[in-house]
Design an enzyme around this catalytic site. Sequence first.
Site, PDB file in Angstrom:
ATOM      1  N   ASP A  51      77.452  71.062  31.839  1.00 36.92           N
ATOM      2  CA  ASP A  51      76.497  72.034  32.390  1.00 36.92           C
ATOM      3  C   ASP A  51      76.000  71.617  33.756  1.00 36.92           C
ATOM      4  O   ASP A  51      75.607  72.439  34.573  1.00 36.92           O
ATOM      5  CB  ASP A  51      75.324  72.225  31.428  1.00 36.92           C
ATOM      6  N   ARG A  78      67.913  80.243  32.354  1.00 40.60           N
ATOM      7  CA  ARG A  78      68.189  78.960  31.667  1.00 40.60           C
ATOM      8  C   ARG A  78      68.168  77.858  32.738  1.00 40.60           C
ATOM      9  O   ARG A  78      68.715  78.045  33.816  1.00 40.60           O
ATOM     10  CB  ARG A  78      69.547  79.012  30.942  1.00 40.60           C
ATOM     11  N   ALA A 102      78.321  77.227  30.956  1.00 47.59           N
ATOM     12  CA  ALA A 102      77.859  77.135  32.347  1.00 47.59           C
ATOM     13  C   ALA A 102      78.576  78.083  33.317  1.00 47.59           C
ATOM     14  O   ALA A 102      77.925  78.871  34.017  1.00 47.59           O
ATOM     15  CB  ALA A 102      77.956  75.682  32.816  1.00 47.59           C
TER      16      ALA A 102
HETATM   17  O1  MRU Z   1      74.016  76.505  25.258  1.00 44.61           O
HETATM   18  P1  MRU Z   1      75.403  76.831  25.725  1.00 44.61           P
HETATM   19  O2  MRU Z   1      76.266  77.424  24.672  1.00 44.61           O
HETATM   20  O3  MRU Z   1      75.374  77.638  27.013  1.00 44.61           O
HETATM   21  O4  MRU Z   1      76.026  75.417  26.101  1.00 44.61           O
HETATM   22  C1  MRU Z   1      77.340  75.368  26.572  1.00 44.61           C
HETATM   23  C2  MRU Z   1      77.842  74.003  26.828  1.00 44.61           C
HETATM   24  O5  MRU Z   1      77.154  73.024  26.673  1.00 44.61           O
HETATM   25  C3  MRU Z   1      79.234  73.899  27.377  1.00 44.61           C
HETATM   26  O6  MRU Z   1      79.865  72.756  26.916  1.00 44.61           O
HETATM   27  C4  MRU Z   1      79.157  73.837  28.903  1.00 44.61           C
HETATM   28  O7  MRU Z   1      78.382  74.891  29.400  1.00 44.61           O
HETATM   29  C5  MRU Z   1      80.501  73.866  29.544  1.00 44.61           C
HETATM   30  S1  MRU Z   1      81.248  75.448  29.389  1.00 44.61           S
HETATM   31  C6  MRU Z   1      82.721  75.436  30.224  1.00 44.61           C
END
Ligand code: MRU
Length: 342
Positions: free
Chosen positions: A236, A88, A47
């Site tokens: 997220d 996204r 995120a």
């Molecule tokens: O699909 P992704 O790899 O973007 O998902 C990432 C996550 O779910 C993380 O745990 C979240 O973004 C926190 S990152 C500090």
Amino acid sequence: MIPTVEWRDGQVRILDQTALPGTVQFVDCVEYEAVVEAIRTLKVRGAPAIGVTAALGIALGAGQFQGTDPAAFQSWFIQVCDRLASTRPTAVNLFWAVERMKAVFAGEAGTPIAGIQARLREAAQAILEEDVRINHELGRHGAQMIRDGDHILTHCNAGALATAGYGTALGVVRAAWEDGKYIRVFADETRPVLQGARLTAWELQQDGIPVTLITDNMAGALMKQGKVHCCVVGADRIAANGDVANKIGTYSVAVLAKAHGIPFYVAAPASTIDMRTLTGEGIPIEERHPLEVTQVHGGPTIAPEGVEVWNPAFDVTPAKYITGIMTERGVFSPKDLAKHFG
Ligand code: MRU
């Protein structure tokens, strides 16, 4: 750590996370559409990293405008913002960063186009640097919850790779390690995209922090044996009532933790808290391509041809399973978010 994303020679350089851990390679984006593509295809993910990259992408896109008409520049800028915002749907940091860049643009009304372009580049760089600083502060607060000798279970990758540096959940781990606590991380592999196996295990290994990789279905057995002392994951999007959207599988870990009396923490910057979304029900959940499930990281097909697949990238953990939300301002009960961030 190698920077996740940075300005380099007037371009946006992104560490290609789809090639890790085997290959360290970069995507050098000359045009903002390349940044859009990199976010969409998970070359950069996590995120806070998505938010920072979007800000850099907007600055890059604004810099591509070559005309002299302020109205044309404004509609170009809005189009660039919309493209980045469409990449996204779940991580609110993306929309937070787009809004922040729009506010910078709005604040420069009347400034010559070249001046606005320079200002947007500075603003994007400031967002990047701020993210690293915030993660250090978050880590310092979160580490107070970690005891010497703790085994910490994490899911997905909320590390340096998911941010502009240091990480959120892994920032807490790093801060505890820097405090001299002898800890061990158990990293869920995180099917289907394997962020735990490919990224969390890699970045902790790089830093020499003890890490043990497990498949997702091993977490319950590990907890039952008393080998997990707390869970720390990223987020997220956090709704106003403390419900948390994070990588698919986080909910299962939280329920297991509750069943075993293990504290379950979420580590995230304030920019992940979305007071406009009242509960987890309102968080849009991205669904991704079936191939992520029917193949393992692009390898041979592991399922019958044509099988139906459900592939949500995130799930929502209700606030009742969460012990505390670790932020740069301190650690709060999910029930108290409105009081501190409203
Ligand atoms: O699909 P992704 O790899 O973007 O998902 C990432 C996550 O779910 C993380 O745990 C979240 O973004 C926190 S990152 C500090």
